[in-house]
Write an enzyme that holds these catalytic residues in place. Sequence first.
Site, PDB file in Angstrom:
ATOM      1  N   ARG A 142       0.843  -1.218   0.000  1.00 28.80           N
ATOM      2  CA  ARG A 142       0.000   0.000   0.000  1.00 28.80           C
ATOM      3  C   ARG A 142       0.872   1.261   0.000  1.00 28.80           C
ATOM      4  NH1 ARG A 142      -1.975  -3.623  -1.176  1.00 28.80           N
ATOM      5  NH2 ARG A 142      -3.541  -4.903  -0.142  1.00 28.80           N
ATOM      6  N   SER A 184      -9.891  -0.570   4.462  1.00 29.14           N
ATOM      7  CA  SER A 184      -9.154  -0.771   5.717  1.00 29.14           C
ATOM      8  C   SER A 184      -8.726   0.568   6.287  1.00 29.14           C
ATOM      9  CB  SER A 184      -7.908  -1.621   5.462  1.00 29.14           C
ATOM     10  OG  SER A 184      -8.293  -2.878   4.973  1.00 29.14           O
ATOM     11  N   GLU A 254      -4.173   3.656   6.740  1.00 20.39           N
ATOM     12  CA  GLU A 254      -4.207   3.393   5.294  1.00 20.39           C
ATOM     13  C   GLU A 254      -5.100   4.452   4.650  1.00 20.39           C
ATOM     14  OE1 GLU A 254      -4.503  -0.700   4.005  1.00 20.39           O
ATOM     15  OE2 GLU A 254      -5.638  -0.105   2.231  1.00 20.39           O
TER      16      GLU A 254
HETATM   17  C1  FAD Z   1     -15.235  -1.274   0.712  1.00 21.80           C
HETATM   18  C2  FAD Z   1     -13.803  -1.000   0.357  1.00 21.80           C
HETATM   19  C3  FAD Z   1     -12.918  -2.049   0.273  1.00 21.80           C
HETATM   20  C4  FAD Z   1     -11.561  -1.819  -0.033  1.00 21.80           C
HETATM   21  N1  FAD Z   1     -10.709  -2.869  -0.105  1.00 21.80           N
HETATM   22  C5  FAD Z   1      -9.416  -2.673  -0.448  1.00 21.80           C
HETATM   23  C6  FAD Z   1      -8.510  -3.772  -0.584  1.00 21.80           C
HETATM   24  O1  FAD Z   1      -8.859  -4.928  -0.379  1.00 21.80           O
HETATM   25  N2  FAD Z   1      -7.237  -3.499  -0.957  1.00 21.80           N
HETATM   26  C7  FAD Z   1      -6.799  -2.224  -1.188  1.00 21.80           C
HETATM   27  O2  FAD Z   1      -5.633  -2.052  -1.544  1.00 21.80           O
HETATM   28  N3  FAD Z   1      -7.632  -1.170  -1.063  1.00 21.80           N
HETATM   29  C8  FAD Z   1      -8.927  -1.368  -0.711  1.00 21.80           C
HETATM   30  N4  FAD Z   1      -9.772  -0.287  -0.581  1.00 21.80           N
HETATM   31  C9  FAD Z   1      -9.261   1.065  -0.772  1.00 21.80           C
HETATM   32  C10 FAD Z   1      -9.407   1.595  -2.208  1.00 21.80           C
HETATM   33  O3  FAD Z   1     -10.133   0.682  -2.979  1.00 21.80           O
HETATM   34  C11 FAD Z   1      -8.026   1.781  -2.851  1.00 21.80           C
HETATM   35  O4  FAD Z   1      -7.133   2.486  -2.016  1.00 21.80           O
HETATM   36  C12 FAD Z   1      -8.117   2.527  -4.176  1.00 21.80           C
HETATM   37  O5  FAD Z   1      -6.861   2.479  -4.762  1.00 21.80           O
HETATM   38  C13 FAD Z   1      -8.554   3.979  -4.014  1.00 21.80           C
HETATM   39  O6  FAD Z   1      -8.666   4.577  -5.288  1.00 21.80           O
HETATM   40  P1  FAD Z   1      -9.308   6.024  -5.455  1.00 21.80           P
HETATM   41  O7  FAD Z   1      -9.257   6.398  -6.879  1.00 21.80           O
HETATM   42  O8  FAD Z   1     -10.645   6.065  -4.808  1.00 21.80           O
HETATM   43  O9  FAD Z   1      -8.266   6.885  -4.611  1.00 21.80           O
HETATM   44  P2  FAD Z   1      -8.547   8.146  -3.663  1.00 21.80           P
HETATM   45  O10 FAD Z   1      -9.141   7.671  -2.358  1.00 21.80           O
HETATM   46  O11 FAD Z   1      -9.290   9.203  -4.366  1.00 21.80           O
HETATM   47  O12 FAD Z   1      -7.045   8.625  -3.394  1.00 21.80           O
HETATM   48  C14 FAD Z   1      -6.158   7.769  -2.709  1.00 21.80           C
HETATM   49  C15 FAD Z   1      -4.725   8.250  -2.923  1.00 21.80           C
HETATM   50  O13 FAD Z   1      -4.388   8.090  -4.294  1.00 21.80           O
HETATM   51  C16 FAD Z   1      -3.889   9.312  -4.832  1.00 21.80           C
HETATM   52  N5  FAD Z   1      -4.310   9.439  -6.226  1.00 21.80           N
HETATM   53  C17 FAD Z   1      -5.568   9.295  -6.722  1.00 21.80           C
HETATM   54  N6  FAD Z   1      -5.553   9.463  -8.066  1.00 21.80           N
HETATM   55  C18 FAD Z   1      -4.275   9.736  -8.416  1.00 21.80           C
HETATM   56  C19 FAD Z   1      -3.621  10.005  -9.652  1.00 21.80           C
HETATM   57  N7  FAD Z   1      -4.270  10.039 -10.824  1.00 21.80           N
HETATM   58  N8  FAD Z   1      -2.286  10.245  -9.629  1.00 21.80           N
HETATM   59  C20 FAD Z   1      -1.581  10.218  -8.447  1.00 21.80           C
HETATM   60  N9  FAD Z   1      -2.150   9.950  -7.260  1.00 21.80           N
HETATM   61  C21 FAD Z   1      -3.481   9.722  -7.239  1.00 21.80           C
HETATM   62  C22 FAD Z   1      -4.520  10.401  -3.964  1.00 21.80           C
HETATM   63  O14 FAD Z   1      -3.740  11.572  -4.038  1.00 21.80           O
HETATM   64  C23 FAD Z   1      -4.517   9.726  -2.602  1.00 21.80           C
HETATM   65  O15 FAD Z   1      -3.263   9.889  -1.977  1.00 21.80           O
HETATM   66  C24 FAD Z   1     -11.121  -0.505  -0.279  1.00 21.80           C
HETATM   67  C25 FAD Z   1     -12.037   0.567  -0.222  1.00 21.80           C
HETATM   68  C26 FAD Z   1     -13.357   0.325   0.094  1.00 21.80           C
HETATM   69  C27 FAD Z   1     -14.328   1.475   0.151  1.00 21.80           C
END
Ligand code: FAD
Length: 263
Positions: A142, A184, A254
């Site tokens: 992560r 998480s 996280e």
């Molecule tokens: C129900 C649920 C279950 C989940 N299960 C898991 C799991 O099993 N494993 C896991 O790893 N994660 C899990 N997650 C977390 C989530 O799915 C991941 O972290 C995912 O990568 C978030 O993506 P996002 O686009 O929503 O990022 P955001 O929440 O919008 O941003 C997260 C980070 O990514 C950066 N970011 C976003 N877009 C860019 C870009 N284009 N360039 C550079 N940086 C960027 C942001 O600046 C921030 O620091 C879960 C979430 C939920 C709600």
Amino acid sequence: MNFKTIDFSKYSSIKIGQKIKVSILEKCSDYKESHFLLGSCSNTLIGDNPPPLMILSKIYDYIKIEDNLLKIGGATPSGKIASFCKKHNIANFEFISHLPGTLGGLVYMNAGLKEFEIFNNLVSISTCQGDFKKEKINFGYRFTDISSPILEATFSISYGFDKEKVKTFKKMRSNQPSTPSAGSCFKNPEGDYAGRLIEAVGLKGKKVGGMEFSSEHANFLVNHGDGTFDDALYLIDEAKKRVYSKFDIKLECEIVILENDLI
Ligand SMILES: Cc1cc2nc3c(=O)[nH]c(=O)nc-3n(C[C@H](O)[C@H](O)[C@H](O)COP(=O)(O)OP(=O)(O)OC[C@H]3O[C@@H](n4cnc5c(N)ncnc54)[C@H](O)[C@@H]3O)c2cc1C
């Protein structure tokens, strides 16, 4: 530059936040370091006083196959990636079908499930600071050291989409709550589980306002509908304090917390 007003109480997966005018990054000259770049806010908790926010324009929502490589735009939602891989019989992306996010967020967080991580098949990324091969990026559990907006990522392709894997991943999720959360709350400390530690300090099922460390899975901070940023922060701080005092372990979030007043 273009803007869009987003209601984060609807947009974010944890359903916390207010209406905020967000800048839209279309070209790299739009990017401002003072702004925080968001994907789909599936891993992020918006505070009462967040920094200025930015999202990628829809022009970065695409998937294509070129020279037997998979090229995915930074704004592409995980569901679209999963459907594309299923349709084109592409292997190794099955875990994405149960992982909310956009490609940019998935790569930045090196998101994954057990040994399946988005970096496994990554070849390179295109960012506002240029292109970087995987070997030039520091990444781990992560974690990545990417410091510029991810506009596109390129992956190697193996064929053979495995429907059984999708079922396995769905099963792995069955002990996780469906109530809104940001996934998480804490990273698992080495050799241990954040959920176990939260339970061991008596916080599993602990409710403050509308927020709770889920009784289904203690590392999921869930919102029962009227949870606020303060409720969430109180529980996060309480878990950190109690786990440190009982186990001498510093829990690391996280979830990304966006609040200027904490800095
Ligand atoms: C129900 C649920 C279950 C989940 N299960 C898991 C799991 O099993 N494993 C896991 O790893 N994660 C899990 N997650 C977390 C989530 O799915 C991941 O972290 C995912 O990568 C978030 O993506 P996002 O686009 O929503 O990022 P955001 O929440 O919008 O941003 C997260 C980070 O990514 C950066 N970011 C976003 N877009 C860019 C870009 N284009 N360039 C550079 N940086 C960027 C942001 O600046 C921030 O620091 C879960 C979430 C939920 C709600």
